[in-house]
Design a protein around this motif. Structure first.
Motif, PDB file in Angstrom:
ATOM      1  N   THR A  24       0.855  -1.190   0.000  1.00  0.00           N
ATOM      2  CA  THR A  24       0.000   0.000   0.000  1.00  0.00           C
ATOM      3  C   THR A  24       0.889   1.238   0.000  1.00  0.00           C
ATOM      4  N   GLY A  25       0.607   2.160  -0.908  1.00  0.00           N
ATOM      5  CA  GLY A  25       1.418   3.379  -1.038  1.00  0.00           C
ATOM      6  C   GLY A  25       1.036   4.430  -0.013  1.00  0.00           C
ATOM      7  N   PRO A  26       1.786   5.546   0.037  1.00  0.00           N
ATOM      8  CA  PRO A  26       1.495   6.614   1.003  1.00  0.00           C
ATOM      9  C   PRO A  26       0.069   7.161   0.901  1.00  0.00           C
ATOM     10  N   ALA A  27      -0.507   7.166  -0.302  1.00  0.00           N
ATOM     11  CA  ALA A  27      -1.864   7.707  -0.472  1.00  0.00           C
ATOM     12  C   ALA A  27      -2.943   6.651  -0.242  1.00  0.00           C
ATOM     13  N   PHE A  59      -3.425   3.633  -1.813  1.00  0.00           N
ATOM     14  CA  PHE A  59      -3.855   2.804  -2.943  1.00  0.00           C
ATOM     15  C   PHE A  59      -3.114   1.466  -2.890  1.00  0.00           C
ATOM     16  N   LYS A 115      -1.442  -1.914  -4.256  1.00  0.00           N
ATOM     17  CA  LYS A 115      -0.742  -2.348  -5.473  1.00  0.00           C
ATOM     18  C   LYS A 115      -0.525  -3.846  -5.358  1.00  0.00           C
ATOM     19  N   ASN A 142     -16.597  -0.745 -10.927  1.00  0.00           N
ATOM     20  CA  ASN A 142     -16.552  -0.836 -12.391  1.00  0.00           C
ATOM     21  C   ASN A 142     -15.924   0.402 -13.011  1.00  0.00           C
ATOM     22  N   LEU A 143     -15.106   0.179 -14.010  1.00  0.00           N
ATOM     23  CA  LEU A 143     -14.453   1.274 -14.723  1.00  0.00           C
ATOM     24  C   LEU A 143     -14.384   0.959 -16.213  1.00  0.00           C
ATOM     25  N   THR A 151     -11.945   1.320 -18.037  1.00  0.00           N
ATOM     26  CA  THR A 151     -10.593   0.829 -18.375  1.00  0.00           C
ATOM     27  C   THR A 151     -10.445  -0.662 -18.076  1.00  0.00           C
ATOM     28  N   ALA A 157      -0.674  -4.337 -10.922  1.00  0.00           N
ATOM     29  CA  ALA A 157      -1.876  -3.516 -11.099  1.00  0.00           C
ATOM     30  C   ALA A 157      -2.076  -2.633  -9.879  1.00  0.00           C
ATOM     31  N   MET A 158      -2.633  -1.462 -10.137  1.00  0.00           N
ATOM     32  CA  MET A 158      -2.947  -0.520  -9.062  1.00  0.00           C
ATOM     33  C   MET A 158      -4.449  -0.525  -8.830  1.00  0.00           C
ATOM     34  N   ALA A 159      -4.837  -0.392  -7.576  1.00  0.00           N
ATOM     35  CA  ALA A 159      -6.261  -0.249  -7.269  1.00  0.00           C
ATOM     36  C   ALA A 159      -6.752   1.069  -7.860  1.00  0.00           C
ATOM     37  N   PRO A 160      -7.953   1.092  -8.430  1.00  0.00           N
ATOM     38  CA  PRO A 160      -8.428   2.322  -9.079  1.00  0.00           C
ATOM     39  C   PRO A 160      -8.782   3.436  -8.099  1.00  0.00           C
ATOM     40  N   THR A 161      -8.977   3.082  -6.823  1.00  0.00           N
ATOM     41  CA  THR A 161      -9.325   4.066  -5.793  1.00  0.00           C
ATOM     42  C   THR A 161      -8.809   3.559  -4.456  1.00  0.00           C
ATOM     43  N   ASP A 162      -8.683   4.459  -3.476  1.00  0.00           N
ATOM     44  CA  ASP A 162      -8.230   3.998  -2.157  1.00  0.00           C
ATOM     45  C   ASP A 162      -9.331   3.243  -1.417  1.00  0.00           C
TER      46      ASP A 162
END
Lengths: 202, 141
Positions: B63-66, B68, B70, B100-101, B103, B121-126
Motif C-alpha cells: 500500500t502506497g502513502p496515499a 492505494f 498495489k 466498475n471502470l 478501463t 496492477a494498481m487499485a483504481p481508488t483507495d
C-alpha cells in the motif's frame, strides 16, 4: 404456368430460409471480455481500454499514490485540462475513445477533476462555460481557477509487413504537464498486433 | 538421393523442434534484498489445461502513502513453448461491491517457454480493498 410460378415461389422461399439459417446471428459481447473482434491494421476498442488501463495504473502508481499530485486549492482535487492528443495513425478515430476512459478513471480516484470549460479550441461544454462566466460576474470574482495540470499526447502507428504476416505497432504516448510547463509524468504503451485477417480474440 | 531427402527431413524436424521449444534462461540475486509481503490466495481452477501450462506462483501486495493498493502476481509458463492467455482484474470496495471502470478489460499476455513474469496492477481508488484475477486461455478462431 400456375404450377411453374408456385414452384419458383417455393424455391425462393426455401432459399431465403436456408440463407437466413446459415447467417451468423448477431450476439452481444462483453466489451471487457476476451471475445472481441481484433484486426491488425487498426486500434480496436479493447486496445483503447488496454492503453487507458496502463496509463491510469502508471498515473496512480507514480503520481497519485506517491502523494506527488498537487492541487492549487488545498482540500480539493487537482484540476486537469485536456490538451492536444494527436492521432498519427493511418485510421481516423475519436481520441476520446482513449481520453474519456482515462478521465473517468481519474475522477473515480477522488484526487483529480477535469475542467470542461477550458479546452484547446474552445470549451467542451459551452453552457458550463457561460454559467461559469455569469457566476464570476454576479459574484464579482476576478479569477477563474486555472488547471493544475494539462494532459497531452500522441498515438503513432508503425507497420511492418513480412510475407503473409502483417505487424502493426500502435504507440500511445501521454504527458502530464504542471502549470509551470514541466512534464511531471510521462508514459508510453505499445500494443503490437500480428496477423493477416480479422480474427476473434486478441 | 534418398539419403539426401532423409537428411533434409531430419534437419527440418530439428529446426522446427528447436524453434518450438525456445525457453528462457534467467539470473537474479541468490538472496534478494526486497522483502515481499505475500498474500494467502484462494484459487478456483476450472481450466486445468491452462493451469497446467501457466501457473500462478504467488501474489504480493503493498500500500502506497496515499492508500492505494498495489498487487503483483508472479506467473510462470510451465511448458517449453510460448503460451498466450488473457487476464482481467476486478476490484472490490470494503463492502465487497465491485468497482466498475471503462478501463477494465481483458489484457493479452504471452510468455516464452519456462519464462517467469510479473503482472502488476494498481487499485483504481483507495476504497478498493480486495481484488480478483481471472485467467483465460487464448481464444482461437
Amino acid at each position: 404456368m400456375k404450377k411453374s410460378i408456385l414452384q419458383s415461389t417455393i424455391a425462393t422461399a426455401a432459399g431465403v430460409l436456408l440463407l437466413t439459417g446459415c447467417a451468423t446471428p448477431t450476439t452481444y459481447v462483453d466489451p471487457s471480455g476476451s471475445r472481441m473482434v481484433a484486426n491488425v491494421n487498426q486500434i480496436n476498442i479493447q486496445d483503447f481500454a488496454n492503453a487507458a488501463d496502463t496509463m491510469v495504473n502508471s498515473l496512480i502508481d507514480n503520481l497519485i499514490n506517491q502523494g506527488k499530485l498537487q492541487s492549487g486549492v488545498p482540500s480539493e482535487p487537482a484540476l486537469l485540462a485536456i490538451s492536444r492528443i494527436t492521432n498519427n495513425t493511418s485510421r481516423q478515430f475519436d481520441t476520446n475513445l482513449l481520453v474519456k476512459k482515462i478521465r473517468v478513471a481519474l475522477l473515480r480516484t477522488g484526487r483529480v477533476q477535469t475542467t470542461t470549460t477550458m479546452n484547446l479550441g474552445g470549451p467542451e461544454d459551452p453552457l458550463a462555460a457561460d454559467q461559469q462566466k455569469a457566476k464570476e460576474f454576479f459574484e464579482d470574482k476576478k479569477h477563474t481557477r486555472l488547471p493544475d495540470y494539462t494532459l497531452s499526447g500522441k498515438i503513432i502507428q508503425d507497420r511492418t509487413p513480412a510475407g503473409d504476416i502483417n505487424q502493426s505497432a500502435f504507440v500511445f504516448q501521454l504527458s502530464l504537464s504542471s502549470n509551470a510547463g514541466i512534464a511531471v509524468w510521462e508514459e508510453e504503451k505499445t500494443i503490437v498486433k500480428q496477423g493477416s485477417a480479422a480474427a476473434i480474440g486478441f | 538421393m534418398t539419403t539426401k531427402l532423409f537428411a533434409g527431413i531430419a534437419a527440418g524436424t530439428v529446426i522446427l523442434l528447436q524453434s518450438g521449444c525456445s525457453t528462457v534462461n534467467t539470473l537474479e540475486p541468490a538472496q534478494p534484498v526486497a522483502q515481499r509481503q505475500m498474500l494467502n490466495d484462494k484459487r478456483v481452477i476450472t481450466d486445468t489445461g491452462l493451469y497446467g501450462r501457466v501457473r500462478i506462483l504467488g501474489v504480493n501486495i503493498a500500500t502506497g502513502p496515499a492508500g492505494f493498493l498495489k498487487i503483483q502476481v508472479e506467473i510462470q509458463n510451465l511448458t517449453s513453448s510460448p503460451k498466450s492467455f488473457t487476464y482481467r482484474i476486478e476490484w472490490f470496495d470494503e463492502y465487497g461491491m465491485i468497482i466498475n471502470l471503462p478501463t477494465m478489460t481483458a489484457i493479452p499476455r504471452s510468455l516464452e517457454g519456462k519464462e517467469t513474469a510479473s503482472i502488476t496492477a494498481m487499485a483504481p481508488t483507495d476504497r478498493a480493498k480486495d481484488f480478483r484475477i481471472k485467467f483465460l486461455d487464448q481464444i482461437s478462431n
